[in-house]
Every structure is written in structure tokens, then in C-alpha cells.
Design a protein around this motif. Sequence first.
Motif, PDB file in Angstrom:
ATOM      1  N   PHE A  28       3.231  14.960   2.800  1.00  0.00           N
ATOM      2  CA  PHE A  28       3.826  14.921   4.139  1.00  0.00           C
ATOM      3  C   PHE A  28       2.903  14.210   5.124  1.00  0.00           C
ATOM      4  CE2 PHE A  28       4.435  17.013   8.334  1.00  0.00           C
ATOM      5  CZ  PHE A  28       5.694  16.510   8.603  1.00  0.00           C
ATOM      6  N   GLN A  29       1.618  14.537   5.059  1.00  0.00           N
ATOM      7  CA  GLN A  29       0.631  13.908   5.930  1.00  0.00           C
ATOM      8  C   GLN A  29       0.553  12.409   5.662  1.00  0.00           C
ATOM      9  OE1 GLN A  29      -3.295  15.471   5.331  1.00  0.00           O
ATOM     10  NE2 GLN A  29      -4.096  14.670   7.264  1.00  0.00           N
ATOM     11  N   LEU A  30       0.579  12.061   4.381  1.00  0.00           N
ATOM     12  CA  LEU A  30       0.515  10.655   3.983  1.00  0.00           C
ATOM     13  C   LEU A  30       1.756   9.904   4.451  1.00  0.00           C
ATOM     14  CD1 LEU A  30      -1.187   8.598   2.423  1.00  0.00           C
ATOM     15  CD2 LEU A  30       0.030   9.258   0.345  1.00  0.00           C
ATOM     16  N   LEU A  31       2.921  10.558   4.388  1.00  0.00           N
ATOM     17  CA  LEU A  31       4.162   9.928   4.836  1.00  0.00           C
ATOM     18  C   LEU A  31       4.083   9.570   6.315  1.00  0.00           C
ATOM     19  CD1 LEU A  31       7.105   9.092   4.302  1.00  0.00           C
ATOM     20  CD2 LEU A  31       7.773  11.438   4.884  1.00  0.00           C
ATOM     21  N   LEU A  32       3.556  10.496   7.132  1.00  0.00           N
ATOM     22  CA  LEU A  32       3.412  10.224   8.563  1.00  0.00           C
ATOM     23  C   LEU A  32       2.444   9.064   8.807  1.00  0.00           C
ATOM     24  CD1 LEU A  32       3.239  13.841  10.065  1.00  0.00           C
ATOM     25  CD2 LEU A  32       5.184  12.285  10.028  1.00  0.00           C
ATOM     26  N   CYS A  33       1.340   9.053   8.053  1.00  0.00           N
ATOM     27  CA  CYS A  33       0.361   7.973   8.201  1.00  0.00           C
ATOM     28  C   CYS A  33       0.952   6.627   7.816  1.00  0.00           C
ATOM     29  CB  CYS A  33      -0.875   8.244   7.336  1.00  0.00           C
ATOM     30  SG  CYS A  33      -1.957   9.546   7.942  1.00  0.00           S
ATOM     31  N   ARG A  86       6.751   3.724  21.949  1.00  0.00           N
ATOM     32  CA  ARG A  86       5.329   3.584  21.589  1.00  0.00           C
ATOM     33  C   ARG A  86       4.580   4.895  21.795  1.00  0.00           C
ATOM     34  NH1 ARG A  86       1.777  -1.832  22.698  1.00  0.00           N
ATOM     35  NH2 ARG A  86       0.214  -1.366  21.123  1.00  0.00           N
ATOM     36  N   TYR A  87       4.904   5.589  22.870  1.00  0.00           N
ATOM     37  CA  TYR A  87       4.289   6.892  23.139  1.00  0.00           C
ATOM     38  C   TYR A  87       4.665   7.897  22.052  1.00  0.00           C
ATOM     39  CZ  TYR A  87       3.288  11.274  25.580  1.00  0.00           C
ATOM     40  OH  TYR A  87       2.830  12.525  25.914  1.00  0.00           O
ATOM     41  N   PHE A  88       5.963   7.936  21.702  1.00  0.00           N
ATOM     42  CA  PHE A  88       6.427   8.840  20.646  1.00  0.00           C
ATOM     43  C   PHE A  88       5.743   8.527  19.315  1.00  0.00           C
ATOM     44  CE2 PHE A  88       9.290   9.521  17.030  1.00  0.00           C
ATOM     45  CZ  PHE A  88       9.517  10.890  17.130  1.00  0.00           C
ATOM     46  N   ASN A  89       5.636   7.245  18.975  1.00  0.00           N
ATOM     47  CA  ASN A  89       4.993   6.844  17.721  1.00  0.00           C
ATOM     48  C   ASN A  89       3.523   7.263  17.684  1.00  0.00           C
ATOM     49  OD1 ASN A  89       7.339   5.714  16.770  1.00  0.00           O
ATOM     50  ND2 ASN A  89       6.793   3.614  17.326  1.00  0.00           N
ATOM     51  N   TYR A  90       2.852   7.116  18.812  1.00  0.00           N
ATOM     52  CA  TYR A  90       1.427   7.476  18.863  1.00  0.00           C
ATOM     53  C   TYR A  90       1.231   8.975  18.629  1.00  0.00           C
ATOM     54  CZ  TYR A  90      -3.394   7.836  20.469  1.00  0.00           C
ATOM     55  OH  TYR A  90      -4.739   8.106  20.534  1.00  0.00           O
ATOM     56  N   ILE A  91       2.054   9.780  19.284  1.00  0.00           N
ATOM     57  CA  ILE A  91       1.943  11.234  19.135  1.00  0.00           C
ATOM     58  C   ILE A  91       2.328  11.671  17.724  1.00  0.00           C
ATOM     59  CG2 ILE A  91       2.817  13.474  19.912  1.00  0.00           C
ATOM     60  CD1 ILE A  91       1.008  12.181  21.950  1.00  0.00           C
ATOM     61  N   THR A  92       3.439  11.112  17.216  1.00  0.00           N
ATOM     62  CA  THR A  92       4.003  11.579  15.950  1.00  0.00           C
ATOM     63  C   THR A  92       3.274  11.026  14.733  1.00  0.00           C
ATOM     64  OG1 THR A  92       6.165  11.664  17.027  1.00  0.00           O
ATOM     65  CG2 THR A  92       6.133  11.829  14.625  1.00  0.00           C
ATOM     66  N   PHE A  93       2.902   9.755  14.772  1.00  0.00           N
ATOM     67  CA  PHE A  93       2.373   9.106  13.578  1.00  0.00           C
ATOM     68  C   PHE A  93       0.882   8.778  13.643  1.00  0.00           C
ATOM     69  CE2 PHE A  93       6.905   7.660  13.894  1.00  0.00           C
ATOM     70  CZ  PHE A  93       7.383   8.561  12.958  1.00  0.00           C
ATOM     71  N   PRO A 122      -0.407  13.501  12.064  1.00  0.00           N
ATOM     72  CA  PRO A 122      -0.946  13.578  10.705  1.00  0.00           C
ATOM     73  C   PRO A 122      -2.437  13.871  10.664  1.00  0.00           C
ATOM     74  CG  PRO A 122      -0.440  11.301  11.291  1.00  0.00           C
ATOM     75  CD  PRO A 122       0.150  12.174  12.352  1.00  0.00           C
ATOM     76  N   ARG A 123      -3.145  13.469  11.715  1.00  0.00           N
ATOM     77  CA  ARG A 123      -4.587  13.710  11.738  1.00  0.00           C
ATOM     78  C   ARG A 123      -4.920  15.129  12.190  1.00  0.00           C
ATOM     79  NH1 ARG A 123      -3.540   8.505  11.917  1.00  0.00           N
ATOM     80  NH2 ARG A 123      -5.031   7.104  10.929  1.00  0.00           N
ATOM     81  N   CYS A 124      -3.928  15.825  12.733  1.00  0.00           N
ATOM     82  CA  CYS A 124      -4.109  17.243  13.050  1.00  0.00           C
ATOM     83  C   CYS A 124      -3.846  18.122  11.830  1.00  0.00           C
ATOM     84  CB  CYS A 124      -3.174  17.659  14.179  1.00  0.00           C
ATOM     85  SG  CYS A 124      -3.610  16.945  15.770  1.00  0.00           S
ATOM     86  N   LEU A 125      -3.219  17.563  10.793  1.00  0.00           N
ATOM     87  CA  LEU A 125      -2.928  18.341   9.589  1.00  0.00           C
ATOM     88  C   LEU A 125      -4.164  18.527   8.710  1.00  0.00           C
ATOM     89  CD1 LEU A 125       0.554  16.941   8.494  1.00  0.00           C
ATOM     90  CD2 LEU A 125       0.033  19.217   9.372  1.00  0.00           C
ATOM     91  N   TYR A 181       0.840  -1.204   0.000  1.00  0.00           N
ATOM     92  CA  TYR A 181       0.000   0.000   0.000  1.00  0.00           C
ATOM     93  C   TYR A 181       0.873   1.251   0.000  1.00  0.00           C
ATOM     94  CZ  TYR A 181      -4.618  -2.120   0.634  1.00  0.00           C
ATOM     95  OH  TYR A 181      -5.804  -2.787   0.432  1.00  0.00           O
ATOM     96  N   PHE A 182       1.927   1.225   0.810  1.00  0.00           N
ATOM     97  CA  PHE A 182       2.859   2.352   0.876  1.00  0.00           C
ATOM     98  C   PHE A 182       3.423   2.670  -0.509  1.00  0.00           C
ATOM     99  CE2 PHE A 182       7.126   4.080   1.314  1.00  0.00           C
ATOM    100  CZ  PHE A 182       6.968   5.068   2.266  1.00  0.00           C
ATOM    101  N   LEU A 183       3.834   1.638  -1.245  1.00  0.00           N
ATOM    102  CA  LEU A 183       4.425   1.820  -2.565  1.00  0.00           C
ATOM    103  C   LEU A 183       3.422   2.417  -3.546  1.00  0.00           C
ATOM    104  CD1 LEU A 183       6.801   1.339  -4.515  1.00  0.00           C
ATOM    105  CD2 LEU A 183       5.877  -0.951  -4.932  1.00  0.00           C
ATOM    106  N   ILE A 184       2.214   1.867  -3.584  1.00  0.00           N
ATOM    107  CA  ILE A 184       1.179   2.354  -4.514  1.00  0.00           C
ATOM    108  C   ILE A 184       0.837   3.813  -4.232  1.00  0.00           C
ATOM    109  CG2 ILE A 184      -1.208   2.077  -5.273  1.00  0.00           C
ATOM    110  CD1 ILE A 184       0.688  -0.089  -6.288  1.00  0.00           C
TER     111      ILE A 184
END
Length: 311
Positions: free
Chosen positions: A234-239, A264-271, A275-278, A192-195
Motif C-alpha cells: 500500500f505504501q509503495l502504491l502511494l509512492c 497539486r496540493y492534494f497530490n503532495y499531501i496524499t502521495f 506514504p512517508r508517514c506509514l 520502475y513501477f512495473l518491476i
Amino acid sequence: MANNNSVIGGESLMRKINDQVILVQVLVAAFLCINFLLITTFFMKAFFYTTMRYILFANTLLSDCLFLFMTDILLILSYFRFSIQLWLCLVIYIVLSLYTFVTPVTLTAMTLERFVAICMPLRHGELCSTRSSLRCILIIHSLSSVPCIIVLSIFFASATHRFYTQDIICSVETFILYSWQSHVRSAISQFYFLIMCITIVFSYGKITKVAKAASGENKKSTRKGLRTVLLHAFQLLLCLIQLWCPLIENAVLQNNVMLYVNVRYFNYITFNLAPRCLSPFIYGLRDEMFFHALKYIVLCGLYKKQPSDLF
């Protein structure tokens, strides 16, 4: 002395986790309030819910709200070590698995909509009608459900009858019984990432060519569309990085539990959150028409330029 240090270290870890959980609750609550306001704005005028880019925008808002609400529930259940029946965990997993992919797939569709609007303006009305938007949302959910269907099909074929009767601490890893199942899930995510990356790069390249050839107002509009595509990228990259997080977290867990909690905490905040705040920024603030309608609602009708003046 060793026992005292152990207790102090445990209390310190518990306090840190408490602070993290509280911060997540504040961020999720703020995000849900903002999205509720944006969704209310979307339904205020017929123009918004009859235009494809706003329909897809609303789809991301609803998807993000449901995703964050369910991940927050899962966080609380895990934190307090609540065990639940497998069928309830299965429902949570289906929702999370589906809406993990809905947002990035919708962002890809929004990028294609911008591509059609800028590179094929004469066909935009035909290809991006209200009926096409509804079909597009159906296709988005169908494509997003494929990874969940594959993972659950493998799980149902592998799990024993005894497993279904257990009360468990629910997590997304519950339905991964063997390491090869994790590899299958990873392979699907990377496909999915590649497509999606190919779609973004293709759209960006085509819009860039049009931007160079455009002039005057068309050039200004095209450049704005180009910036929108970049923000989507950029948003898609984070997702999409989020799809790789389970692999990273599992590797860290094997070595250091404290580091695992922090990662895990960092990943939750960052990814998950970032991206959902963008989405609110890209269409809630950058889009002039939607911004004026939003401002009118926030100021309870005191804003001089009413939404009806914008259409």
C-alpha cells in the motif's frame, strides 16, 4: 464591479494558498520531529543497526526526511516566487529526483527481506547480514540515480548555453525542455513501477503459501510478515502514484489554474506526505522490539521494560 470581484477572488485564492502552505509546514515539522525520534532510537542499540530490516527502515527515514525537507524548500521558493541560479536548482533537482525513487526501491528491498526471512529462513543470516545491508543500500541508491542521470543527460544535450546563465523559478519541470523528454521520464517511472509491482506480488504469493502451510508460532509470525508486506504494498502504491502526478498536474494546468493548485496540493499531501508517514507506523509502532525501545526513550527511562531487556 468586475474589478471588485476580481480582487475578492484573488484575496480568497491567496488566503486559501496561505492556509495550505501553513498546514504543510506544520505537517512537515511534525513528520521531521517524529523521524528524528525514530532515528535516535535506531542508534541507541547495536541490535538495530546490525539487523537488515532496521537498517533499511533507517534508510527510508533518512531518505524521507531529506526528501520532505527539500520539497518544502522548493514549495516556499515557488510560493514566494524566489528566483535562483540554475546550478542551485540543479542541486535541488538531483536530490529530489534521487530520493523520489530511494523510498519505493527501499520498500521493495524490505519486502524481499521479509520474503527471505519467511520463505528461506536458513539462508536469512547469510543473505541479510550487516555487510549485505550496506551493499543493498549502495545498490538502492545506484538504481534510484538512473532516472536522474538519463533526464539530466538529455537536458544537457538539449539546453543552450544561454539557459545556464538565467535566474529561474526552480521546479522539477525546469529540466524538461520538450514534451518528448516528459514522455521519456514517464516511461522510466512506469518501468520502475512495473518491476516493483512484480516483486511485491511475487513476495506476497510466496509468503501466502508458507502461511497456509505453517502452524503454531510459525503461523503467527508468518501472518505478521504477510501483513507487513501488504502495508509495504500500500505504501509503495502511494509512492509510485506520485511518479504519475506530474503528468496529471500538467494536464490540469492547461485547463484551470485554480484546479491545478488544488490538485497539486492534494497530490503532495496524499502521495508525498502520507506514504512517508506509514514507515514510522509499520516499524516504529507495529514492531514490538522497536516500540519498547522508542517508549523507553520517550518516557526518559521511566518505562519499566528497558531496551536492554529486549535483546
